[in-house]
Design a protein around this motif. Structure first.
Motif, short mmCIF file in Angstrom:
data_model
loop_
_atom_site.label_atom_id
_atom_site.label_comp_id
_atom_site.label_asym_id
_atom_site.label_seq_id
_atom_site.Cartn_x
_atom_site.Cartn_y
_atom_site.Cartn_z
N LEU A 79 0.84 -1.20 0.00
CA LEU A 79 0.00 0.00 0.00
C LEU A 79 0.88 1.25 0.00
CD1 LEU A 79 -2.90 -0.54 2.57
CD2 LEU A 79 -3.02 -0.60 0.11
N THR A 80 0.69 2.11 -0.97
CA THR A 80 1.50 3.33 -1.03
C THR A 80 1.11 4.27 0.10
OG1 THR A 80 0.48 3.33 -3.20
CG2 THR A 80 2.55 4.31 -3.07
N ASP A 81 2.09 4.96 0.65
CA ASP A 81 1.84 5.83 1.79
C ASP A 81 2.82 6.99 1.78
OD1 ASP A 81 4.28 4.80 2.81
OD2 ASP A 81 3.22 3.09 3.63
N ARG A 82 2.94 7.68 2.90
CA ARG A 82 3.79 8.88 2.97
C ARG A 82 5.27 8.56 2.82
NH1 ARG A 82 6.23 8.75 7.79
NH2 ARG A 82 5.29 7.49 9.46
N THR A 83 5.65 7.28 2.91
CA THR A 83 7.06 6.91 2.76
C THR A 83 7.42 6.53 1.33
OG1 THR A 83 6.71 4.54 3.21
CG2 THR A 83 6.96 5.99 5.12
N SER A 84 6.43 6.47 0.45
CA SER A 84 6.66 5.93 -0.90
C SER A 84 7.35 6.91 -1.84
CB SER A 84 5.34 5.47 -1.52
OG SER A 84 4.70 4.51 -0.70
N TYR A 85 6.91 8.17 -1.82
CA TYR A 85 7.45 9.18 -2.74
C TYR A 85 7.76 10.46 -1.97
CZ TYR A 85 5.22 6.03 -6.08
OH TYR A 85 4.82 4.93 -6.79
N LYS A 86 8.87 11.10 -2.32
CA LYS A 86 9.26 12.34 -1.64
C LYS A 86 8.23 13.45 -1.86
CE LYS A 86 14.25 11.57 -1.57
NZ LYS A 86 15.58 12.07 -2.01
N PHE A 87 7.63 13.49 -3.07
CA PHE A 87 6.68 14.57 -3.36
C PHE A 87 5.35 14.39 -2.61
CE2 PHE A 87 5.58 11.43 -6.57
CZ PHE A 87 4.19 11.47 -6.56
N ALA A 88 5.15 13.20 -2.03
CA ALA A 88 3.90 12.93 -1.30
C ALA A 88 4.21 12.40 0.09
CB ALA A 88 3.06 11.93 -2.07
N SER A 89 5.13 13.09 0.78
CA SER A 89 5.59 12.60 2.08
C SER A 89 4.84 13.21 3.26
CB SER A 89 7.09 12.88 2.23
OG SER A 89 7.35 14.27 2.12
N SER A 90 3.87 14.07 2.98
CA SER A 90 3.06 14.65 4.06
C SER A 90 1.62 14.77 3.58
CB SER A 90 3.61 16.02 4.46
OG SER A 90 3.61 16.91 3.36
N GLU A 91 0.70 14.91 4.53
CA GLU A 91 -0.71 14.99 4.19
C GLU A 91 -0.98 16.17 3.25
OE1 GLU A 91 -3.19 13.02 4.73
OE2 GLU A 91 -2.08 11.61 5.97
N GLY A 92 -1.75 15.91 2.22
CA GLY A 92 -2.07 16.94 1.24
C GLY A 92 -2.55 16.30 -0.05
N PRO A 93 -2.86 17.10 -1.06
CA PRO A 93 -3.41 16.58 -2.32
C PRO A 93 -2.54 15.51 -2.98
CG PRO A 93 -3.64 18.97 -2.24
CD PRO A 93 -2.82 18.58 -1.05
N ALA A 94 -1.21 15.68 -2.93
CA ALA A 94 -0.33 14.71 -3.58
C ALA A 94 -0.45 13.34 -2.93
CB ALA A 94 1.12 15.19 -3.53
N LEU A 95 -0.42 13.31 -1.61
CA LEU A 95 -0.54 12.02 -0.90
C LEU A 95 -1.93 11.44 -1.06
CD1 LEU A 95 0.70 9.89 0.91
CD2 LEU A 95 0.15 11.30 2.90
N TRP A 96 -2.95 12.28 -1.02
CA TRP A 96 -4.32 11.78 -1.23
C TRP A 96 -4.45 11.13 -2.60
CZ3 TRP A 96 -6.54 17.15 0.50
CH2 TRP A 96 -6.28 17.31 1.87
N GLY A 97 -3.87 11.79 -3.62
CA GLY A 97 -3.94 11.26 -4.97
C GLY A 97 -3.20 9.94 -5.11
N VAL A 98 -2.02 9.85 -4.50
CA VAL A 98 -1.23 8.62 -4.55
C VAL A 98 -1.99 7.48 -3.88
CG1 VAL A 98 0.82 7.51 -3.56
CG2 VAL A 98 1.05 9.69 -4.76
N ARG A 99 -2.57 7.75 -2.72
CA ARG A 99 -3.34 6.72 -2.01
C ARG A 99 -4.54 6.27 -2.84
NH1 ARG A 99 -3.42 9.68 3.83
NH2 ARG A 99 -1.59 8.71 4.77
N PHE A 100 -5.23 7.24 -3.43
CA PHE A 100 -6.43 6.92 -4.20
C PHE A 100 -6.09 6.01 -5.38
CE2 PHE A 100 -9.13 7.82 -7.89
CZ PHE A 100 -10.38 7.49 -7.37
N LEU A 101 -5.04 6.35 -6.14
CA LEU A 101 -4.66 5.55 -7.30
C LEU A 101 -4.20 4.16 -6.89
CD1 LEU A 101 -2.77 8.25 -9.42
CD2 LEU A 101 -5.05 7.30 -9.84
#
Length: 201
Positions: A79-101
């Motif tokens: 499961l992708t999470d805040r540790t998966s990508y540097k651009f999505a390492s904190s709560e926000g649209p990028a992390l929400w999008g990564v989790r959703f996909l």
């Protein structure tokens, strides 16, 4: 002079109209290209698992064979999470999008597994990408998320083997991570019999 100015103005209008046509055609081409690419991506995303299902089936005539066991094997769902990508390492649209996909993709995989009605589903570790780094509260939330995305039929037995992302390995082995993994999914290392198959994990 008046005539010359008029002619000059007319030429400017013609050039302006030509420029507008070029811009219009460029926009139309870009829009068509975008929608074609989007259509191809959607077709591949939505059609991959149904297409795979056409070529994925159990051997015929084995339902009553005691030596035959239907087991679906799922390797590294991560499961992708805040540790998966540097651009999505904190709560926000990028992390929400990564989790959703990620969740949408794994949910389609789970749907395919449910359609095959296996007797057991064997998860080969790395259930969550950053599982070994989570504090307990985050781990508990990710367990709920995992079960929501990868739910199976009641008649399908789920068997889990821990991976390095779940409780570390070697020098990075985390005793607390192994303990909470065991509480949520069963022992990370075990010997389990599934019909005529013995799983050593």
């Amino acid at each position: 002079r008046v005539r010359n100015c008029s002619a000059h103005a007319g030429g400017a209008k013609s050039e302006g109209a030509a420029d507008c046509r070029i811009v219009y055609l460029s926009i139309m081409f870009s829009c068509r290209l975008f929608f074609r690419i989007a259509a191809i991506v959607m077709l591949l995303e939505l059609g991959t698992f149904p297409f795979a299902r056409l070529f994925c089936s159990w051997p015929a005539g084995q339902s009553n064979n005691p030596r035959f066991t239907k087991i679906a094997v799922i390797a590294d769902p991560q499961l992708t999470d805040r540790t998966s990508y540097k651009f999505a390492s904190s709560e926000g649209p990028a992390l929400w999008g990564v989790r959703f996909l990620c969740d949408a993709y794994l949910a389609r995989a789970a749907q395919l597994i449910r359609s095959l009605s296996p007797a057991a589903a064997l998860f080969l570790g790395d259930l969550m990408d950053g599982g070994v780094t989570y504090p307990d509260e985050e781990f508990a939330r990710e367990v709920v998320r995992f079960r929501r995305v990868m739910w199976l039929r009641r008649e399908t037995r789920a068997v889990y083997i821990a991976g390095n992302h779940d409780m570390g390995v070697g020098w990075s082995l985390c005793a607390r991570c192994a303990e909470r993994f065991g509480a949520a999914f069963g022992p990370g290392n075990h010997v389990t019999s599934l019909g005529n198959v013995t799983v050593v994990g």
